[in-house]
Motif scaffolding. Structure first.
Motif, PDB file in Angstrom:
ATOM      1  N   GLU A  27       0.816  -1.211   0.000  1.00 23.95           N
ATOM      2  CA  GLU A  27       0.000   0.000   0.000  1.00 23.95           C
ATOM      3  C   GLU A  27       0.853   1.266   0.000  1.00 23.95           C
ATOM      4  N   ARG A  55      -2.988   5.813   2.675  1.00 28.88           N
ATOM      5  CA  ARG A  55      -4.330   5.210   2.659  1.00 28.88           C
ATOM      6  C   ARG A  55      -4.293   3.726   3.059  1.00 28.88           C
ATOM      7  N   SER A  57      -5.155   0.281   4.649  1.00 31.64           N
ATOM      8  CA  SER A  57      -6.472  -0.324   4.870  1.00 31.64           C
ATOM      9  C   SER A  57      -6.629  -0.899   6.276  1.00 31.64           C
TER      10      SER A  57
END
Length: 93
Positions: A27, A55, A57
């Motif tokens: 990510e 961002r 998760s």
């Protein structure tokens, strides 16, 4: 002069090396980065800042954290020059 010292101290920053593995590395699109944060930044605040940037998760509650190769508590303090690793759960079988 003490006011200047207080103001300078309030604006003090520290440089932290952050290492990523597994899904966090995917990510973040990197395995490590160096970040500069305010001296008073906590591990939780650091992760929140990185979540906004990359961002992520996974919520912080699902992760473990290590400082300088030792497991740490989320309430432990970080210092200038530390290496921080956010560790995702490992599936076993």
């Amino acid at each position: 002069m003490s006011n200047t010292a207080v103001a300078t101290n309030t604006n003090a920053t520290m440089t932290i090396k952050v290492l990523y593995f597994a899904s966090l590395a995917d990510e973040a699109n990197c395995q490590q980065e160096t970040v500069t944060v305010q001296q008073s930044t906590s591990l939780i605040e650091l992760y929140e800042q990185l979540c906004q940037k990359h961002r992520f998760s996974r919520p912080q509650s699902e992760l473990r954290v290590a400082i300088n190769d030792y497991f740490a508590k989320w309430t432990d303090a970080i210092s200038d020059g530390d290496s921080v690793v956010f560790i995702t759960p490992v599936a076993g079988g």
